[in-house]
Design a protein around this motif. Structure first.
Motif, PDB file in Angstrom:
ATOM      1  N   GLY A   1       0.826  -1.198   0.000  1.00  0.00           N
ATOM      2  CA  GLY A   1       0.000   0.000   0.000  1.00  0.00           C
ATOM      3  C   GLY A   1       0.858   1.245   0.000  1.00  0.00           C
ATOM      4  N   THR A   2       0.173   2.392  -0.081  1.00  0.00           N
ATOM      5  CA  THR A   2       0.867   3.680  -0.025  1.00  0.00           C
ATOM      6  C   THR A   2       0.588   4.256   1.350  1.00  0.00           C
ATOM      7  OG1 THR A   2       0.416   3.901  -2.365  1.00  0.00           O
ATOM      8  CG2 THR A   2       1.189   5.873  -1.235  1.00  0.00           C
ATOM      9  N   TYR A   3       1.604   4.252   2.201  1.00  0.00           N
ATOM     10  CA  TYR A   3       1.384   4.618   3.604  1.00  0.00           C
ATOM     11  C   TYR A   3       2.007   5.957   3.968  1.00  0.00           C
ATOM     12  CZ  TYR A   3       0.110  -0.281   3.644  1.00  0.00           C
ATOM     13  OH  TYR A   3      -0.492  -1.471   3.347  1.00  0.00           O
ATOM     14  N   THR A   4       3.117   6.328   3.318  1.00  0.00           N
ATOM     15  CA  THR A   4       3.816   7.569   3.679  1.00  0.00           C
ATOM     16  C   THR A   4       3.758   8.602   2.566  1.00  0.00           C
ATOM     17  OG1 THR A   4       5.316   6.262   5.028  1.00  0.00           O
ATOM     18  CG2 THR A   4       6.028   8.505   4.509  1.00  0.00           C
ATOM     19  N   TYR A   5       3.962   8.161   1.330  1.00  0.00           N
ATOM     20  CA  TYR A   5       4.097   9.111   0.224  1.00  0.00           C
ATOM     21  C   TYR A   5       2.777   9.243  -0.532  1.00  0.00           C
ATOM     22  CZ  TYR A   5       8.900   9.070   1.570  1.00  0.00           C
ATOM     23  OH  TYR A   5      10.048   9.215   2.306  1.00  0.00           O
ATOM     24  N   LYS A   6       1.817   9.904   0.132  1.00  0.00           N
ATOM     25  CA  LYS A   6       0.489  10.080  -0.482  1.00  0.00           C
ATOM     26  C   LYS A   6       0.528  11.343  -1.338  1.00  0.00           C
ATOM     27  CE  LYS A   6      -1.577   8.116   3.711  1.00  0.00           C
ATOM     28  NZ  LYS A   6      -2.101   6.828   3.457  1.00  0.00           N
ATOM     29  N   ASP A   7       1.351  11.282  -2.407  1.00  0.00           N
ATOM     30  CA  ASP A   7       1.580  12.473  -3.227  1.00  0.00           C
ATOM     31  C   ASP A   7       0.985  12.325  -4.628  1.00  0.00           C
ATOM     32  OD1 ASP A   7       3.287  10.521  -4.145  1.00  0.00           O
ATOM     33  OD2 ASP A   7       5.144  11.589  -3.717  1.00  0.00           O
ATOM     34  N   GLY A   8       0.017  11.454  -4.771  1.00  0.00           N
ATOM     35  CA  GLY A   8      -0.634  11.281  -6.066  1.00  0.00           C
ATOM     36  C   GLY A   8       0.046  10.243  -6.944  1.00  0.00           C
ATOM     37  N   ARG A   9       1.007   9.516  -6.386  1.00  0.00           N
ATOM     38  CA  ARG A   9       1.699   8.485  -7.164  1.00  0.00           C
ATOM     39  C   ARG A   9       0.776   7.296  -7.436  1.00  0.00           C
ATOM     40  NH1 ARG A   9       6.743   6.821  -3.904  1.00  0.00           N
ATOM     41  NH2 ARG A   9       6.933   9.070  -3.782  1.00  0.00           N
ATOM     42  N   ASP A  10       1.098   6.551  -8.478  1.00  0.00           N
ATOM     43  CA  ASP A  10       0.298   5.362  -8.804  1.00  0.00           C
ATOM     44  C   ASP A  10       0.753   4.141  -8.006  1.00  0.00           C
ATOM     45  OD1 ASP A  10      -0.970   6.818 -10.822  1.00  0.00           O
ATOM     46  OD2 ASP A  10       0.457   6.159 -12.364  1.00  0.00           O
ATOM     47  N   PHE A  11       2.058   4.063  -7.718  1.00  0.00           N
ATOM     48  CA  PHE A  11       2.615   2.822  -7.146  1.00  0.00           C
ATOM     49  C   PHE A  11       2.639   2.876  -5.615  1.00  0.00           C
ATOM     50  CE2 PHE A  11       4.544   2.539 -11.413  1.00  0.00           C
ATOM     51  CZ  PHE A  11       4.161   1.239 -11.729  1.00  0.00           C
ATOM     52  N   PRO A  12       2.527   1.715  -4.973  1.00  0.00           N
ATOM     53  CA  PRO A  12       2.619   1.661  -3.509  1.00  0.00           C
ATOM     54  C   PRO A  12       4.037   1.982  -3.028  1.00  0.00           C
ATOM     55  CG  PRO A  12       2.642  -0.552  -4.441  1.00  0.00           C
ATOM     56  CD  PRO A  12       2.387   0.383  -5.594  1.00  0.00           C
ATOM     57  N   ASP A  13       4.137   2.460  -1.776  1.00  0.00           N
ATOM     58  CA  ASP A  13       5.477   2.688  -1.217  1.00  0.00           C
ATOM     59  C   ASP A  13       5.927   1.510  -0.348  1.00  0.00           C
ATOM     60  OD1 ASP A  13       4.054   3.195   1.147  1.00  0.00           O
ATOM     61  OD2 ASP A  13       4.296   5.362   1.006  1.00  0.00           O
ATOM     62  N   LEU A  14       5.095   0.506  -0.262  1.00  0.00           N
ATOM     63  CA  LEU A  14       5.493  -0.769   0.379  1.00  0.00           C
ATOM     64  C   LEU A  14       4.910  -1.887  -0.469  1.00  0.00           C
ATOM     65  CD1 LEU A  14       5.089  -1.647   4.163  1.00  0.00           C
ATOM     66  CD2 LEU A  14       4.747  -3.317   2.373  1.00  0.00           C
ATOM     67  N   LEU A  15       5.756  -2.774  -0.908  1.00  0.00           N
ATOM     68  CA  LEU A  15       5.288  -3.886  -1.748  1.00  0.00           C
ATOM     69  C   LEU A  15       5.953  -5.175  -1.290  1.00  0.00           C
ATOM     70  CD1 LEU A  15       3.591  -4.581  -4.341  1.00  0.00           C
ATOM     71  CD2 LEU A  15       5.717  -4.405  -5.638  1.00  0.00           C
ATOM     72  N   GLU A  16       5.132  -6.183  -1.092  1.00  0.00           N
ATOM     73  CA  GLU A  16       5.638  -7.523  -0.729  1.00  0.00           C
ATOM     74  C   GLU A  16       5.074  -8.510  -1.734  1.00  0.00           C
ATOM     75  OE1 GLU A  16       5.750  -7.120   3.994  1.00  0.00           O
ATOM     76  OE2 GLU A  16       5.375  -9.042   3.043  1.00  0.00           O
TER      77      GLU A  16
END
Ligand SMILES: NC(=O)c1ccc[n+]([C@@H]2O[C@H](COP(=O)([O-])OP(=O)(O)OC[C@H]3O[C@@H](n4cnc5c(N)ncnc54)[C@H](O)[C@@H]3O)[C@@H](O)[C@H]2O)c1
Length: 452
Positions: free
Chosen positions: A280-295
């Protein structure tokens, strides 16, 4: 669960010096072959040009200048200031243009380096191989599964040398890890755990936007090329990794390095069979498409049965160096950015008291006596824990470039060729497909596609 009870007699059997782990450790510094000793027949130097002189392109040029068998004779970039940055990085003047096709027209150019955003890799590769150039293309080789196969087919149809550029594939560190893996010291390995965390805005692709960024200095239409139309947006140009139209997220940025490492060390040069991602995107909620944590949990086929590969990257925590851990029945091998350590598992027979806890004292004693009678004499010592480290300043990118230049002359395939690069990139596409569709992504090898 209680630790197994160890009696004084067991302790003597294990050998007091080796104590409970038997850990004797040895560290060895690896010795690289000097790059300066490299030479090609007739004192020849490979003449190359580079497309994309941003962050990676400049790093490639800094590494390339250490490699005596090649010389940069040209560059292309869509942002005019970067034409200067490339020359500065290489420390020499050369032909620099906004249109890479001008470099392909030059008959004196043997090879093209591609360090553009991912969505240009296919187009530039296809044009370069059609023009008779060999190609060094940065990882991830492809922006989509379809792009990867189009590139692979074009490289092979034109009989070109192709090398993808992920870290450490040509490193003496991975060569040592591969040797240890192949030696059987690990036993069978069915579990691999790889991670690479970064905890800074730069690590999360929040790169600086220079104050001269405008449509005067940046060829915005040239950047969009086959991507959907969009008004000029310097965030999209400088932080393209955040957007699906141009980049491939953590899968393309970091997974590919880790998967390439696993491919080269294990010899499993195939795409994963299936993958399941969460994040999910937990820290960088800047309009990006990709998650900032991926497993992602990948399953690979191997001659000894499947191998479970767990890869995770987090842009909000850094708990140390990148690592790939190979968990075998006989040993655990940990590969970091600059070291490889193999620690033997203690699989020597031992009396496991835990299983006797639900029995009477008399049964336990009888069981222990029987076990001791069946295992007379001292145990063999555990093999040593061995660590190999890289010397300070070792530049595996320079070695990777040197290998590519050699292949341009010998016409022999490099390790990270178009098949290898495509397989690693497919791992990234499987991970992203699973994340965005919230489903298990299955690889269909026959159809060369991810099953819908
Ligand atoms: N191997 C590694 O360790 C490593 C490290 C970083 C980046 N990379 C890869 O390198 C590539 C570039 O990443 P980056 O961080 O340098 O990006 P970047 O944005 O800093 O630089 C990319 C440059 O390519 C130029 N460009 C794009 N399309 C072009 C075209 N058709 N013609 C001329 N110039 C073009 C852009 O103008 C830009 O200046 C990516 O694929 C990335 O995944 C690899």
């Amino acid at each position: 669960m209680k630790m197994p009870e160890i009696t004084r007699r067991d302790f003597v059997r294990l050998g007091a010096g080796a104590a409970l782990t038997g850990a004797v450790a040895r560290t060895t510094l690896l010795e690289p072959a000097p790059l300066a000793a490299q030479s090609l027949p007739d004192g020849r130097r490979i003449r190359f040009a580079i497309v994309g002189t941003g962050i990676r392109g400049c790093d490639l040029l800094r590494s390339a200048r250490k490699v005596p068998t090649g010389v940069c004779v040209g560059s292309a970039d869509l942002y005019s200031t970067r034409l200067e940055a490339g020359k500065e990085a290489y420390g020499a003047d050369f032909d620099a243009t906004g249109d890479y096709r001008r470099l392909l027209d030059r008959k004196d150019v043997d090879a093209i380096f591609i360090a553009t955003s991912d969505h240009h890799h296919r187009r530039v590769t296809l044009d370069a191989v059609a023009a008779g150039k060999d190609v060094y293309c940065e990882k991830p080789m492809s922006h989509s599964v379809e792009d990867g196969f189009a590139m692979l087919e074009a490289v092979q149809a034109n009989k070109r040398i192709f090398q993808a550029g992920s870290q450490r594939v040509s490193s003496i560190l991975y060569a040592k890890a591969r040797e240890m893996y192949a030696s059987g010291q690990l036993g069978e390995v069915h579990e691999i755990d790889a991670k690479w965390n970064r905890n800074s805005p730069g690590g999360a692709w929040v790169y600086p936007i220079p104050d001269d960024a405008s449509t005067e200095t940046i060829d915005w239409k040239g950047f969009l090329v086959d991507a959907p139309d969009h008004a000029f947006d310097p965030r999209r140009f400088f932080r393209w990794r955040c957007f699906r139209d141009y980049g491939s997220g953590l899968g393309g940025d970091l997974f590919v390095h880790l998967l390439s490492g696993i491919q080269v060390i294990t010899g499993m040069n195939t795409p994963a069979q299936r993958a399941y991602s969460s994040g999910g995107t937990y820290t960088y909620k800047d309009g990006r498409d990709f998650p900032d944590l991926l497993e992602t949990a990948f399953e690979y086929a191997s001659p000894n049965g499947s191998v479970q590969v767990h890869v995770h990257c987090n842009q909000s925590n850094d708990d140390g160096d990148q690592t790939i851990v190979f968990n075998g029945r006989l040993g655990t091998m940990v590969v970091t950015g600059n070291s490889v350590t193999l620690t033997p598992q203690d699989v020597r027979p031992k009396f496991e008291a835990y299983g006797w806890d639900g029995m009477t004292q008399a049964q336990r004693e009888k069981g222990r006596a029987a076990w001791n009678a069946a295992h007379p004499g001292p145990l063999p010592p555990l093999p040593e824990t061995e660590t190999f480290t890289l010397p300070q300043g070792y530049d595996d990118t320079a070695v990777h470039i040197a290998n590519f230049f050699n292949a341009v002359v010998t016409r022999e395939h490099v390790t990270e060729d178009e098949v290898f690069g495509n397989n690693a990139a497919i791992g990234c596409h499987l991970a992203n497909q699973s994340f965005f569709h919230r489903t298990i992504a299955e690889w269909d090898a026959e159809a060369k596609t991810i099953k819908a």
